[in-house]
Enzyme design. Structure first.
Site, PDB file in Angstrom:
ATOM      1  N   LYS A  14      53.790 106.098  68.571  1.00  0.00           N
ATOM      2  CA  LYS A  14      53.539 106.573  68.324  1.00  0.00           C
ATOM      3  C   LYS A  14      53.844 107.957  68.861  1.00  0.00           C
ATOM      4  O   LYS A  14      54.811 109.119  68.600  1.00  0.00           O
ATOM      5  CB  LYS A  14      52.590 107.565  67.424  1.00  0.00           C
ATOM      6  N   ARG A  91      43.734 108.955  59.789  1.00  0.00           N
ATOM      7  CA  ARG A  91      42.996 107.419  60.617  1.00  0.00           C
ATOM      8  C   ARG A  91      42.434 107.238  59.592  1.00  0.00           C
ATOM      9  O   ARG A  91      42.140 105.996  59.737  1.00  0.00           O
ATOM     10  CB  ARG A  91      42.551 108.269  61.838  1.00  0.00           C
ATOM     11  N   ARG A 130      49.483 101.251  80.257  1.00  0.00           N
ATOM     12  CA  ARG A 130      49.340 102.581  80.354  1.00  0.00           C
ATOM     13  C   ARG A 130      48.096 103.020  80.732  1.00  0.00           C
ATOM     14  O   ARG A 130      47.963 103.600  81.491  1.00  0.00           O
ATOM     15  CB  ARG A 130      49.786 102.889  78.536  1.00  0.00           C
ATOM     16  N   ARG A 136      44.262 106.552  82.020  1.00  0.00           N
ATOM     17  CA  ARG A 136      43.775 107.123  80.410  1.00  0.00           C
ATOM     18  C   ARG A 136      42.067 106.472  80.270  1.00  0.00           C
ATOM     19  O   ARG A 136      42.591 104.877  80.534  1.00  0.00           O
ATOM     20  CB  ARG A 136      44.757 106.829  80.060  1.00  0.00           C
ATOM     21  N   ARG A 147      38.584  99.651  69.726  1.00  0.00           N
ATOM     22  CA  ARG A 147      40.132 100.600  68.825  1.00  0.00           C
ATOM     23  C   ARG A 147      40.921 100.111  68.070  1.00  0.00           C
ATOM     24  O   ARG A 147      40.789 100.412  66.231  1.00  0.00           O
ATOM     25  CB  ARG A 147      40.831 101.555  70.123  1.00  0.00           C
TER      26      ARG A 147
HETATM   27  P1  ATP Z   1      49.018 105.546  70.340  1.00  0.00           P
HETATM   28  O1  ATP Z   1      49.249 104.912  71.685  1.00  0.00           O
HETATM   29  O2  ATP Z   1      50.196 105.376  69.738  1.00  0.00           O
HETATM   30  O3  ATP Z   1      49.202 107.198  70.849  1.00  0.00           O
HETATM   31  P2  ATP Z   1      46.155 105.811  70.512  1.00  0.00           P
HETATM   32  O4  ATP Z   1      45.657 105.519  68.997  1.00  0.00           O
HETATM   33  O5  ATP Z   1      46.105 105.133  71.765  1.00  0.00           O
HETATM   34  O6  ATP Z   1      47.408 106.048  69.857  1.00  0.00           O
HETATM   35  P3  ATP Z   1      45.781 108.480  70.076  1.00  0.00           P
HETATM   36  O7  ATP Z   1      46.186 108.738  68.626  1.00  0.00           O
HETATM   37  O8  ATP Z   1      46.053 109.994  71.625  1.00  0.00           O
HETATM   38  O9  ATP Z   1      46.133 107.322  70.556  1.00  0.00           O
HETATM   39  O10 ATP Z   1      44.008 108.696  70.026  1.00  0.00           O
HETATM   40  C1  ATP Z   1      42.613 108.833  71.208  1.00  0.00           C
HETATM   41  C2  ATP Z   1      41.533 108.757  70.410  1.00  0.00           C
HETATM   42  O11 ATP Z   1      41.280 110.683  70.033  1.00  0.00           O
HETATM   43  C3  ATP Z   1      41.398 107.774  69.187  1.00  0.00           C
HETATM   44  O12 ATP Z   1      40.896 106.477  69.535  1.00  0.00           O
HETATM   45  C4  ATP Z   1      39.861 108.654  68.168  1.00  0.00           C
HETATM   46  O13 ATP Z   1      38.896 108.501  69.449  1.00  0.00           O
HETATM   47  C5  ATP Z   1      40.661 110.189  69.063  1.00  0.00           C
HETATM   48  N1  ATP Z   1      40.920 110.316  67.530  1.00  0.00           N
HETATM   49  C6  ATP Z   1      42.458 110.638  67.954  1.00  0.00           C
HETATM   50  N2  ATP Z   1      42.944 111.534  66.526  1.00  0.00           N
HETATM   51  C7  ATP Z   1      42.004 110.942  65.179  1.00  0.00           C
HETATM   52  C8  ATP Z   1      41.435 111.296  64.231  1.00  0.00           C
HETATM   53  N3  ATP Z   1      42.732 111.799  62.817  1.00  0.00           N
HETATM   54  N4  ATP Z   1      40.405 110.663  63.609  1.00  0.00           N
HETATM   55  C9  ATP Z   1      39.844 110.639  64.419  1.00  0.00           C
HETATM   56  N5  ATP Z   1      39.261 110.009  65.958  1.00  0.00           N
HETATM   57  C10 ATP Z   1      40.707 110.864  66.484  1.00  0.00           C
HETATM   58 MG    MG Z   2      49.541 108.851  71.050  1.00  0.00          MG
END
Ligand code: ATP
Ligand code: MG
Length: 192
Positions: A14, A91, A130, A136, A147
């Site tokens: 994303k 989400r 990553r 991270r 997750r």
């Molecule tokens: P990607 O790798 O595709 O960028 P990701 O799931 O690894 O996606 P982020 O979108 O950066 O990572 O989100 C990291 C964390 O932040 C999530 O696991 C969650 O705990 C929190 N978070 C982010 N967006 C939301 C949301 N809309 N609602 C609730 N928690 C969120």
């Molecule tokens: Mg992201």
């Protein structure tokens, strides 16, 4: 306005494809993950709250997250005049419904949902890599499992939610980044 929801499991690309979208279309990027991580880095109260959830691989509660999104939208009205890329939001169904209301109140709506589809084994590989490259803290095997479970239980129902509205466009999220983006661009241009 062109409002794009970029949707997919953790590690689906994303953030990477949002960067490509920003360069091609003149849109404002809201990554809720980045907003939260920035708060953690700056040591804000919100950051402390968010960290507890993120490190367990859980979602931040809907009420809090919806409030944050409304604030970001309201404090970036000019930058968001052409439209917004929503990355990591919604989400949950509750977040999707709140987004609909928020956009309606601002005289606009979701233009399309770009769903990046990637097999689970590849998601895990990407996230672990990553974690090693960026440090991270939520990119480790233990948190990733949680997750992905949260994604399946709480987030993936949004596919049906948006399919029903005729807004969901599935994109194969594996292969070369540029080729994935070619498919995304075609999908966005189809609704422009
Ligand atoms: P990607 O790798 O595709 O960028 P990701 O799931 O690894 O996606 P982020 O979108 O950066 O990572 O989100 C990291 C964390 O932040 C999530 O696991 C969650 O705990 C929190 N978070 C982010 N967006 C939301 C949301 N809309 N609602 C609730 N928690 C969120
Ligand atoms: Mg992201």
């Amino acid at each position: 306005m062109l409002n794009i929801v970029i949707f997919g499991a953790p590690g689906s690309g994303k953030g990477t494809q949002s960067d490509n979208l920003i360069k091609t279309y003149n849109l404002f990027h809201i990554s809720t993950g980045d907003v939260l991580r920035d708060n953690i880095k700056r040591g804000t109260e919100l950051g402390a709250t968010a960290k507890a959830y993120i490190d367990k691989g859980q979602l931040i509660p809907d009420d809090l997250m919806i409030g944050i999104l409304a604030d970001v939208l309201d404090s970036n009205k000019e930058a968001a005049a052409q439209g917004v890329i929503f990355d990591g939001f919604p989400r949950t169904i509750a977040q999707a419904e709140a987004l609909e209301t928020m956009l309606q109140e601002r005289g606009t709506s979701v233009s399309t949902v770009i769903g990046l589809e990637v097999p689970e084994e590849e998601l895990i590989e990407r996230i672990i890599l990553r974690g090693k490259q960026t440090g991270r803290t939520d990119d480790n095997m233990e948190t990733v499992k949680n997750r992905l479970a949260v994604y399946h239980n709480q987030t993936s129902p949004l596919q049906a939610f948006y399919k029903e509205k005729g807004l969901y466009q599935a994109i194969k999220g594996t292969g070369k980044i540029e080729e994935i983006f070619d498919d995304i661009r075609r999908a966005v241009d189809a609704v422009k």
